[in-house]
Motif scaffolding. Sequence first.
Motif, mmCIF file in Angstrom:
data_model
loop_
_atom_site.group_PDB
_atom_site.id
_atom_site.type_symbol
_atom_site.label_atom_id
_atom_site.label_comp_id
_atom_site.label_asym_id
_atom_site.label_seq_id
_atom_site.Cartn_x
_atom_site.Cartn_y
_atom_site.Cartn_z
ATOM 1 N N LEU A 1 -7.427 17.041 6.418
ATOM 2 C CA LEU A 1 -6.343 16.320 5.763
ATOM 3 C C LEU A 1 -6.911 15.132 5.004
ATOM 4 O O LEU A 1 -7.898 14.527 5.434
ATOM 5 C CB LEU A 1 -5.328 15.830 6.792
ATOM 6 C CG LEU A 1 -4.706 16.870 7.717
ATOM 7 C CD1 LEU A 1 -3.692 16.206 8.644
ATOM 8 C CD2 LEU A 1 -4.061 17.983 6.933
ATOM 9 N N SER A 2 -6.255 14.799 3.906
ATOM 10 C CA SER A 2 -6.652 13.629 3.123
ATOM 11 C C SER A 2 -5.462 12.720 2.907
ATOM 12 O O SER A 2 -4.317 13.175 2.846
ATOM 13 C CB SER A 2 -7.219 14.055 1.771
ATOM 14 O OG SER A 2 -8.446 14.715 1.917
ATOM 15 N N CYS A 3 -5.751 11.457 2.761
ATOM 16 C CA CYS A 3 -4.733 10.458 2.454
ATOM 17 C C CYS A 3 -5.299 9.553 1.362
ATOM 18 O O CYS A 3 -6.353 8.950 1.548
ATOM 19 C CB CYS A 3 -4.400 9.655 3.701
ATOM 20 S SG CYS A 3 -3.321 8.235 3.430
ATOM 21 N N VAL A 4 -4.603 9.513 0.256
ATOM 22 C CA VAL A 4 -5.007 8.646 -0.839
ATOM 23 C C VAL A 4 -4.126 7.407 -0.830
ATOM 24 O O VAL A 4 -2.892 7.516 -0.774
ATOM 25 C CB VAL A 4 -4.895 9.359 -2.191
ATOM 26 C CG1 VAL A 4 -5.285 8.412 -3.327
ATOM 27 C CG2 VAL A 4 -5.781 10.596 -2.212
ATOM 28 N N ALA A 5 -4.750 6.242 -0.886
ATOM 29 C CA ALA A 5 -4.019 4.978 -0.837
ATOM 30 C C ALA A 5 -4.084 4.274 -2.176
ATOM 31 O O ALA A 5 -5.120 4.288 -2.850
ATOM 32 C CB ALA A 5 -4.597 4.086 0.247
ATOM 33 N N ASN B 1 -10.659 5.074 -2.129
ATOM 34 C CA ASN B 1 -9.400 4.774 -1.423
ATOM 35 C C ASN B 1 -8.836 5.965 -0.658
ATOM 36 O O ASN B 1 -7.633 6.258 -0.725
ATOM 37 C CB ASN B 1 -8.335 4.271 -2.419
ATOM 38 C CG ASN B 1 -8.521 2.817 -2.783
ATOM 39 O OD1 ASN B 1 -9.613 2.264 -2.588
ATOM 40 N ND2 ASN B 1 -7.495 2.195 -3.325
ATOM 41 N N THR B 2 -9.697 6.657 0.054
ATOM 42 C CA THR B 2 -9.221 7.799 0.826
ATOM 43 C C THR B 2 -9.607 7.681 2.290
ATOM 44 O O THR B 2 -10.630 7.092 2.651
ATOM 45 C CB THR B 2 -9.772 9.121 0.286
ATOM 46 O OG1 THR B 2 -11.197 9.096 0.361
ATOM 47 C CG2 THR B 2 -9.338 9.368 -1.138
ATOM 48 N N ARG C 1 -13.441 7.506 6.241
ATOM 49 C CA ARG C 1 -12.841 6.870 5.065
ATOM 50 C C ARG C 1 -13.883 6.661 3.990
ATOM 51 O O ARG C 1 -15.092 6.550 4.289
ATOM 52 C CB ARG C 1 -12.181 5.538 5.438
ATOM 53 C CG ARG C 1 -13.140 4.454 5.855
ATOM 54 C CD ARG C 1 -12.372 3.236 6.365
ATOM 55 N NE ARG C 1 -11.585 2.616 5.313
ATOM 56 C CZ ARG C 1 -10.544 1.801 5.549
ATOM 57 N NH1 ARG C 1 -10.180 1.542 6.804
ATOM 58 N NH2 ARG C 1 -9.872 1.272 4.538
ATOM 59 N N ASN C 2 -13.404 6.587 2.772
ATOM 60 C CA ASN C 2 -14.256 6.309 1.624
ATOM 61 C C ASN C 2 -13.582 5.195 0.838
ATOM 62 O O ASN C 2 -12.599 5.436 0.124
ATOM 63 C CB ASN C 2 -14.428 7.563 0.768
ATOM 64 C CG ASN C 2 -15.395 7.354 -0.365
ATOM 65 O OD1 ASN C 2 -15.569 6.238 -0.857
ATOM 66 N ND2 ASN C 2 -16.044 8.427 -0.784
ATOM 67 N N VAL D 1 0.853 -1.178 0.000
ATOM 68 C CA VAL D 1 0.000 0.000 0.000
ATOM 69 C C VAL D 1 0.893 1.234 0.000
ATOM 70 O O VAL D 1 1.844 1.319 0.781
ATOM 71 C CB VAL D 1 -0.924 0.027 1.236
ATOM 72 C CG1 VAL D 1 -1.733 1.315 1.276
ATOM 73 C CG2 VAL D 1 -1.845 -1.184 1.255
ATOM 74 N N GLN D 2 0.613 2.159 -0.883
ATOM 75 C CA GLN D 2 1.313 3.445 -0.889
ATOM 76 C C GLN D 2 0.345 4.525 -0.457
ATOM 77 O O GLN D 2 -0.831 4.530 -0.886
ATOM 78 C CB GLN D 2 1.874 3.739 -2.276
ATOM 79 C CG GLN D 2 2.981 2.772 -2.671
ATOM 80 C CD GLN D 2 3.581 3.120 -4.022
ATOM 81 O OE1 GLN D 2 2.887 3.580 -4.915
ATOM 82 N NE2 GLN D 2 4.870 2.896 -4.164
ATOM 83 N N LEU D 3 0.824 5.443 0.369
ATOM 84 C CA LEU D 3 -0.029 6.456 0.974
ATOM 85 C C LEU D 3 0.514 7.847 0.681
ATOM 86 O O LEU D 3 1.718 8.091 0.840
ATOM 87 C CB LEU D 3 -0.086 6.236 2.490
ATOM 88 C CG LEU D 3 -0.526 4.850 2.947
ATOM 89 C CD1 LEU D 3 -0.312 4.693 4.437
ATOM 90 C CD2 LEU D 3 -1.977 4.597 2.594
ATOM 91 N N VAL D 4 -0.373 8.743 0.277
ATOM 92 C CA VAL D 4 0.025 10.122 0.000
ATOM 93 C C VAL D 4 -0.921 11.055 0.738
ATOM 94 O O VAL D 4 -2.126 11.078 0.450
ATOM 95 C CB VAL D 4 0.012 10.425 -1.503
ATOM 96 C CG1 VAL D 4 0.395 11.883 -1.745
ATOM 97 C CG2 VAL D 4 0.948 9.487 -2.249
ATOM 98 N N GLU D 5 -0.367 11.829 1.651
ATOM 99 C CA GLU D 5 -1.162 12.781 2.423
ATOM 100 C C GLU D 5 -1.181 14.145 1.748
ATOM 101 O O GLU D 5 -0.241 14.502 1.042
ATOM 102 C CB GLU D 5 -0.597 12.955 3.845
ATOM 103 C CG GLU D 5 -0.447 11.699 4.651
ATOM 104 C CD GLU D 5 0.937 11.112 4.592
ATOM 105 O OE1 GLU D 5 1.341 10.407 5.535
ATOM 106 O OE2 GLU D 5 1.640 11.365 3.578
ATOM 107 N N SER D 6 -2.227 14.901 2.033
ATOM 108 C CA SER D 6 -2.308 16.274 1.544
ATOM 109 C C SER D 6 -3.208 17.071 2.468
ATOM 110 O O SER D 6 -3.952 16.511 3.280
ATOM 111 C CB SER D 6 -2.842 16.320 0.116
ATOM 112 O OG SER D 6 -4.169 15.834 0.068
#
Length: 124
Positions: free
Chosen positions: A20-24, A77-78, A72-73, A2-7
């Motif tokens: 804050l959001s995190c897309v996986a 994938n967020t 979460r959604n 799993v790769q995670l990118v926060e914004s």
Amino acid sequence: QVQLVESGGRLVQAGDSLSLSCVASGPTFRTSAMAWFRQGVGKEREFVAAISWNGNLTYYGDPVRGRFTISRNNADNTVSLQMNSLTPEDTAVYYCAAANVRYAFSGDYEHDYWGQGTQVTVSS
């Protein structure tokens, strides 16, 4: 994997709100427990909030309970962290984390994947 990118991190004033959001990426997000942690300068990493794989169970650290909300959604994938009534003590780098299990809570060791973090700064 799993790769995670926060914004979403930025400079705000005390009392403000921020999301804050995190897309996986990866095939296992929908069965992974997710969490947010944070680390301030000169401080140890601190648990913020966790959510179960299906969103039915949430758990919060004492400093943020009642002010922050994790959600979460699984369709996109967020995982998100809504932060209200921010104070300078909330200033930190916020990290998104994923676990290889459906339920995980406040332990660093429970989480297998980590994002790079997003900086939240709260001015007084």
